[in-house]
Design a protein around this motif. Sequence first.
Motif, PDB file in Angstrom:
ATOM      1  N   ALA A 305       4.393  -5.886   1.181  1.00 29.63           N
ATOM      2  CA  ALA A 305       4.734  -4.457   1.203  1.00 29.63           C
ATOM      3  C   ALA A 305       6.142  -4.232   0.672  1.00 29.63           C
ATOM      4  CB  ALA A 305       4.600  -3.912   2.623  1.00 29.63           C
ATOM      5  N   LYS A 306       7.047  -5.118   1.018  1.00 32.23           N
ATOM      6  CA  LYS A 306       8.421  -5.029   0.533  1.00 32.23           C
ATOM      7  C   LYS A 306       8.474  -5.196  -0.987  1.00 32.23           C
ATOM      8  CE  LYS A 306      12.906  -7.413   1.182  1.00 32.23           C
ATOM      9  NZ  LYS A 306      12.983  -8.209  -0.067  1.00 32.23           N
ATOM     10  N   VAL A 307       7.725  -6.154  -1.510  1.00 34.01           N
ATOM     11  CA  VAL A 307       7.692  -6.368  -2.953  1.00 34.01           C
ATOM     12  C   VAL A 307       7.144  -5.138  -3.671  1.00 34.01           C
ATOM     13  CG1 VAL A 307       6.566  -7.694  -4.798  1.00 34.01           C
ATOM     14  CG2 VAL A 307       7.565  -8.885  -2.833  1.00 34.01           C
ATOM     15  N   GLU A 308       6.088  -4.566  -3.136  1.00 30.63           N
ATOM     16  CA  GLU A 308       5.503  -3.388  -3.779  1.00 30.63           C
ATOM     17  C   GLU A 308       6.504  -2.237  -3.829  1.00 30.63           C
ATOM     18  OE1 GLU A 308       0.713  -3.741  -3.278  1.00 30.63           O
ATOM     19  OE2 GLU A 308       1.773  -2.418  -1.879  1.00 30.63           O
ATOM     20  N   THR A 309       7.239  -2.067  -2.745  1.00 32.08           N
ATOM     21  CA  THR A 309       8.231  -0.986  -2.703  1.00 32.08           C
ATOM     22  C   THR A 309       9.365  -1.245  -3.688  1.00 32.08           C
ATOM     23  OG1 THR A 309       7.757  -0.514  -0.380  1.00 32.08           O
ATOM     24  CG2 THR A 309       9.884   0.224  -1.235  1.00 32.08           C
ATOM     25  N   GLU A 310       9.864  -2.464  -3.716  1.00 32.76           N
ATOM     26  CA  GLU A 310      11.020  -2.779  -4.555  1.00 32.76           C
ATOM     27  C   GLU A 310      10.670  -2.887  -6.034  1.00 32.76           C
ATOM     28  OE1 GLU A 310      12.614  -6.348  -2.881  1.00 32.76           O
ATOM     29  OE2 GLU A 310      13.606  -5.307  -1.211  1.00 32.76           O
ATOM     30  N   MET A 311       9.486  -3.384  -6.343  1.00 31.73           N
ATOM     31  CA  MET A 311       9.105  -3.627  -7.734  1.00 31.73           C
ATOM     32  C   MET A 311       8.295  -2.486  -8.332  1.00 31.73           C
ATOM     33  SD  MET A 311      10.336  -6.682  -8.502  1.00 31.73           S
ATOM     34  CE  MET A 311       9.415  -7.155  -9.948  1.00 31.73           C
ATOM     35  N   GLY A 312       7.711  -1.667  -7.477  1.00 32.91           N
ATOM     36  CA  GLY A 312       6.860  -0.599  -8.004  1.00 32.91           C
ATOM     37  C   GLY A 312       5.599  -1.130  -8.645  1.00 32.91           C
ATOM     38  N   LEU A 313       5.106  -2.283  -8.155  1.00 33.14           N
ATOM     39  CA  LEU A 313       3.924  -2.937  -8.708  1.00 33.14           C
ATOM     40  C   LEU A 313       3.003  -3.366  -7.572  1.00 33.14           C
ATOM     41  CD1 LEU A 313       5.686  -5.324 -11.259  1.00 33.14           C
ATOM     42  CD2 LEU A 313       4.229  -3.378 -11.874  1.00 33.14           C
ATOM     43  N   PRO A 314       1.690  -3.421  -7.808  1.00 33.24           N
ATOM     44  CA  PRO A 314       0.799  -3.943  -6.783  1.00 33.24           C
ATOM     45  C   PRO A 314       1.094  -5.423  -6.536  1.00 33.24           C
ATOM     46  CG  PRO A 314      -0.366  -3.662  -8.861  1.00 33.24           C
ATOM     47  CD  PRO A 314       0.974  -3.013  -9.034  1.00 33.24           C
ATOM     48  N   ALA A 315       1.078  -5.823  -5.270  1.00 36.11           N
ATOM     49  CA  ALA A 315       1.395  -7.207  -4.903  1.00 36.11           C
ATOM     50  C   ALA A 315       0.382  -7.708  -3.886  1.00 36.11           C
ATOM     51  CB  ALA A 315       2.806  -7.299  -4.327  1.00 36.11           C
ATOM     52  N   THR A 316      -0.056  -8.940  -4.068  1.00 40.00           N
ATOM     53  CA  THR A 316      -0.998  -9.546  -3.134  1.00 40.00           C
ATOM     54  C   THR A 316      -0.903 -11.059  -3.242  1.00 40.00           C
ATOM     55  OG1 THR A 316      -3.318  -9.577  -2.406  1.00 40.00           O
ATOM     56  CG2 THR A 316      -2.928  -9.621  -4.779  1.00 40.00           C
ATOM     57  N   ASP A 317      -1.450 -11.736  -2.247  1.00 38.03           N
ATOM     58  CA  ASP A 317      -1.754 -13.151  -2.361  1.00 38.03           C
ATOM     59  C   ASP A 317      -3.233 -13.190  -2.726  1.00 38.03           C
ATOM     60  OD1 ASP A 317      -2.679 -15.768  -1.916  1.00 38.03           O
ATOM     61  OD2 ASP A 317      -1.110 -16.159  -0.431  1.00 38.03           O
ATOM     62  N   PRO A 318      -3.583 -13.415  -3.988  1.00 35.24           N
ATOM     63  CA  PRO A 318      -4.971 -13.251  -4.419  1.00 35.24           C
ATOM     64  C   PRO A 318      -5.929 -14.265  -3.818  1.00 35.24           C
ATOM     65  CG  PRO A 318      -3.650 -14.189  -6.193  1.00 35.24           C
ATOM     66  CD  PRO A 318      -2.687 -13.783  -5.110  1.00 35.24           C
ATOM     67  N   TYR A 319      -5.425 -15.415  -3.402  1.00 32.16           N
ATOM     68  CA  TYR A 319      -6.299 -16.409  -2.784  1.00 32.16           C
ATOM     69  C   TYR A 319      -6.511 -16.097  -1.305  1.00 32.16           C
ATOM     70  CZ  TYR A 319      -8.278 -20.953  -1.567  1.00 32.16           C
ATOM     71  OH  TYR A 319      -9.100 -21.951  -1.117  1.00 32.16           O
ATOM     72  N   ARG A 320      -5.474 -15.607  -0.652  1.00 29.40           N
ATOM     73  CA  ARG A 320      -5.540 -15.352   0.786  1.00 29.40           C
ATOM     74  C   ARG A 320      -6.100 -13.977   1.102  1.00 29.40           C
ATOM     75  NH1 ARG A 320      -0.175 -16.218   4.637  1.00 29.40           N
ATOM     76  NH2 ARG A 320      -1.226 -16.176   6.677  1.00 29.40           N
ATOM     77  N   PHE A 321      -5.695 -12.974   0.336  1.00 34.39           N
ATOM     78  CA  PHE A 321      -6.057 -11.588   0.649  1.00 34.39           C
ATOM     79  C   PHE A 321      -6.938 -10.937  -0.415  1.00 34.39           C
ATOM     80  CE2 PHE A 321      -1.685 -11.855   2.710  1.00 34.39           C
ATOM     81  CZ  PHE A 321      -2.188 -12.116   3.972  1.00 34.39           C
ATOM     82  N   GLY A 322      -7.255 -11.656  -1.465  1.00 34.09           N
ATOM     83  CA  GLY A 322      -8.121 -11.095  -2.501  1.00 34.09           C
ATOM     84  C   GLY A 322      -7.333 -10.581  -3.693  1.00 34.09           C
ATOM     85  N   ALA A 323      -8.004 -10.554  -4.836  1.00 37.13           N
ATOM     86  CA  ALA A 323      -7.356 -10.190  -6.104  1.00 37.13           C
ATOM     87  C   ALA A 323      -7.654  -8.769  -6.546  1.00 37.13           C
ATOM     88  CB  ALA A 323      -7.795 -11.173  -7.195  1.00 37.13           C
ATOM     89  N   GLU A 324      -8.200  -7.946  -5.642  1.00 43.16           N
ATOM     90  CA  GLU A 324      -8.623  -6.603  -6.038  1.00 43.16           C
ATOM     91  C   GLU A 324      -7.491  -5.788  -6.664  1.00 43.16           C
ATOM     92  OE1 GLU A 324     -11.238  -7.721  -2.470  1.00 43.16           O
ATOM     93  OE2 GLU A 324      -9.157  -7.984  -3.114  1.00 43.16           O
ATOM     94  N   LYS A 325      -6.304  -5.852  -6.079  1.00 43.02           N
ATOM     95  CA  LYS A 325      -5.190  -5.044  -6.604  1.00 43.02           C
ATOM     96  C   LYS A 325      -4.839  -5.448  -8.025  1.00 43.02           C
ATOM     97  CE  LYS A 325      -2.759  -3.871  -2.292  1.00 43.02           C
ATOM     98  NZ  LYS A 325      -1.434  -3.970  -1.597  1.00 43.02           N
TER      99      LYS A 325
END
Length: 333
Positions: A305-325
């Motif tokens: 959530a912090k990365v998304e706020t600071e970078m203005g980009l969708p962020a995820t761990d695609p292996y742990r939480f999925g690659a949908e974003k």
Amino acid sequence: MIETPYLLFLGDAPDMLAAKVAIGIRDWRPENAVGQLRLPGCGADLGLPEMTLAEAKAAGVKTVVIGVANRGGVISQEWKKVLVAALEEGFDLASGLHNLLREEADLRAVAEATGRKLHDVRVPSVKYPIADGKKRTGKRCLAVGTDCSVGKMYTAMAMEREMHAKGMKATFRATGQTGILITGDGVPLDAVIADFMAGSVEWLTPDNDPDHWDLIEGQGSLFHVSFSGVTMALIHGGQPDALILSHEPTRVHMRGLPEYTPPTLEALRDMVLPIARIANPACQVVGVSVNTQHMTEDAARAYLAKVETEMGLPATDPYRFGAEKLVAALAAI
């Protein structure tokens, strides 16, 4: 072709990161990963059944795969007794190390005597061209990292799986030994002569349908003084339309370089985008992939959530939480 299933040989790998080849096979081709064989002092454990060569033979294993990616790609002398015994027991051997099985006189002699095969997947089998930089049809995505071994391959493979589930056209393009062992095809990029590296990536990602995505396996890091060359070749040879920034936030120094601190995601973005736009002026940074394996779930979600706020980009761990974003970000291009 390399016969399956596999017994994954971990040797005396000091830690899990050194066993990334075996981990990749376990995670993406679990049906081929029958068991593991470790030497005393091995610091890696895949959670697979511990097997002797005799037990592996009884379980139907066809090939013993060296699942270690150690610094410099060396076949340790401590491994030789096991590898020779494996050939004598009727197994083939497969390796992605720079130190080739076929160049080890003792292994070659035993393989010839027993009729077994030595598979060196880090040997280029194609005469690659020099890159010409011409625009190709279709679309391409490349994961670029703040460091080596931060999850670039997992990012691309997770995205491919998600895109296929959505009916999208996508192909994972392997550029390293683990990806090649998983998919059976690709370019062993760090074994290609330097002048032909970018050309090999062009060859790997040819013209395709306008709505087809090549998901190129990333290698190295522009910030890693040992392995930045392969990253540059991927950026210019791949001509990516989309870049995914890959990061492992618990690192205190660059992999294998205690004197170097990993860059920030912002520094990676600002470095890579101008370089990518040399070959493709329309290239965009579309998302962030974070390897959160060493973080609790709460800490991981808070960091994303912090990365998304600071970078203005969708962020995820695609292996742990999925690659949908990340897939949604590609679909929006």
